[in-house]
Design a protein around this motif. Structure first.
Motif, PDB file in Angstrom:
ATOM      1  N   ARG A  69      55.363  61.069  44.235  1.00 44.00           N
ATOM      2  CA  ARG A  69      55.494  61.406  42.820  1.00 44.00           C
ATOM      3  C   ARG A  69      56.693  60.657  42.271  1.00 44.00           C
ATOM      4  O   ARG A  69      57.777  60.667  42.865  1.00 44.00           O
ATOM      5  N   ILE A 112      59.341  60.257  39.266  1.00 41.19           N
ATOM      6  CA  ILE A 112      59.929  60.984  38.138  1.00 41.19           C
ATOM      7  C   ILE A 112      61.036  60.124  37.534  1.00 41.19           C
ATOM      8  O   ILE A 112      61.677  59.337  38.236  1.00 41.19           O
ATOM      9  N   THR A 161      53.970  66.468  46.304  1.00 41.87           N
ATOM     10  CA  THR A 161      52.992  66.138  45.272  1.00 41.87           C
ATOM     11  C   THR A 161      51.914  67.217  45.192  1.00 41.87           C
ATOM     12  O   THR A 161      51.755  68.021  46.105  1.00 41.87           O
ATOM     13  N   ASN A 181      52.479  70.457  40.906  1.00 44.12           N
ATOM     14  CA  ASN A 181      52.965  70.553  39.531  1.00 44.12           C
ATOM     15  C   ASN A 181      54.286  71.313  39.423  1.00 44.12           C
ATOM     16  O   ASN A 181      54.497  72.063  38.499  1.00 44.12           O
ATOM     17  N   HIS A 213      58.502  71.564  38.969  1.00 46.60           N
ATOM     18  CA  HIS A 213      59.411  71.000  37.984  1.00 46.60           C
ATOM     19  C   HIS A 213      60.746  70.664  38.654  1.00 46.60           C
ATOM     20  O   HIS A 213      60.872  70.778  39.866  1.00 46.60           O
ATOM     21  N   HIS A 214      61.720  70.257  37.849  1.00 46.01           N
ATOM     22  CA  HIS A 214      63.006  69.852  38.408  1.00 46.01           C
ATOM     23  C   HIS A 214      64.173  70.437  37.623  1.00 46.01           C
ATOM     24  O   HIS A 214      64.081  70.682  36.431  1.00 46.01           O
ATOM     25  N   ASP A 239      64.159  70.996  43.197  1.00 42.50           N
ATOM     26  CA  ASP A 239      62.816  71.399  42.779  1.00 42.50           C
ATOM     27  C   ASP A 239      62.842  72.809  42.208  1.00 42.50           C
ATOM     28  O   ASP A 239      63.620  73.650  42.648  1.00 42.50           O
ATOM     29  N   CYS A 267      56.716  76.328  39.756  1.00 43.69           N
ATOM     30  CA  CYS A 267      56.128  76.827  38.508  1.00 43.69           C
ATOM     31  C   CYS A 267      56.184  78.349  38.486  1.00 43.69           C
ATOM     32  O   CYS A 267      56.087  79.005  39.525  1.00 43.69           O
ATOM     33  N   GLU A 279      48.596  68.987  33.696  1.00 46.97           N
ATOM     34  CA  GLU A 279      49.936  68.969  34.273  1.00 46.97           C
ATOM     35  C   GLU A 279      50.961  69.257  33.190  1.00 46.97           C
ATOM     36  O   GLU A 279      50.776  68.895  32.035  1.00 46.97           O
ATOM     37  N   GLU A 312      55.240  68.876  32.746  1.00 51.93           N
ATOM     38  CA  GLU A 312      56.456  68.372  33.370  1.00 51.93           C
ATOM     39  C   GLU A 312      57.646  68.934  32.623  1.00 51.93           C
ATOM     40  O   GLU A 312      57.841  68.663  31.442  1.00 51.93           O
TER      41      GLU A 312
END
Length: 147
Positions: free
Chosen positions: A70, A72, A85, A88, A90-91, A102, A105, A125, A127
Motif C-alpha cells: 500500500r 500512502i 493491505t 482499509n 487509517h493512519h 496504524d 477502522c 475505501e 482514507e
C-alpha cells in the motif's frame, strides 16, 4: 535479510514472476513499516547491492498496483509504503517527528465511513489521516525548559 513466508506464493497469486528484487522489496517493506523509498532502497541494497534504484522504484510501483503493498502519501510528507493491505485501515501521524502508526477502522468493513453524499460513486475505501503529537514528542515538549 530473510525472506518472509509466502512471498513467492503472493507474487504468483497476482500473476507476477518471483524475482530477487521483488522478494527483497517485500521483505524490506515488511521489516520497515511506513518506510520511504530511500529506506526501502537501502534495505534492499544491503542484500542485493547491484540492484538499481530504478528497479526498486519499478518493483514498488508494480507491487502497489496489484495490492501487495500500500502506497500512502500524507500531505507534506514523502511517499511511504506498507505491507498491511486490504483492510482499509487509517493512519496517525506525529506533526513533530513524522512517526506514522496504524489506526484500525471504527467499523470493520470498507469503506468504514459513510460520506454525506456519494455523488453516485460506488465507494470502496476511505482514507483518513489523524494528525497530532506522539507520546515521546509530547513528553519532550513538556519537559523542555524555556530559554
Amino acid at each position: 535479510m530473510t525472506s518472509g513466508p509466502g512471498n513467492a506464493e503472493r507474487l504468483r497469486a497476482v500473476g507476477l514472476r518471483v524475482t530477487q528484487p521483488r522478494v527483497a522489496v517485500m521483505d524490506a517493506v515488511r521489516a520497515n513499516p511506513h518506510a520511504d523509498t530511500e529506506t526501502i532502497a537501502g534495505a534492499v541494497r544491503a542484500g542485493l547491492p547491484t540492484v538499481s534504484r530504478q528497479t526498486i522504484y519499478d518493483v514498488l510501483d508494480a507491487l502497489s498496483r496489484v495490492g501487495l503493498l500500500r502506497r500512502i502519501q500524507p500531505a507534506g510528507h514523502l511517499v511511504r509504503y506498507e505491507s498491511r493491505t486490504g483492510d482499509n485501515h487509517h493512519h496517525i501521524i506525529c506533526r513533530t517527528c513524522g512517526l506514522i502508526a496504524d489506526a484500525d477502522c471504527a467499523v470493520g468493513e470498507a469503506p468504514c465511513l459513510t460520506a454525506s453524499h456519494d455523488h453516485g460513486f460506488e465507494l470502496d475505501e476511505a482514507e483518513v489521516i489523524f494528525w497530532g503529537t506522539c507520546p515521546e514528542c509530547a513528553a519532550s515538549t513538556k519537559t523542555r525548559s524555556p530559554l
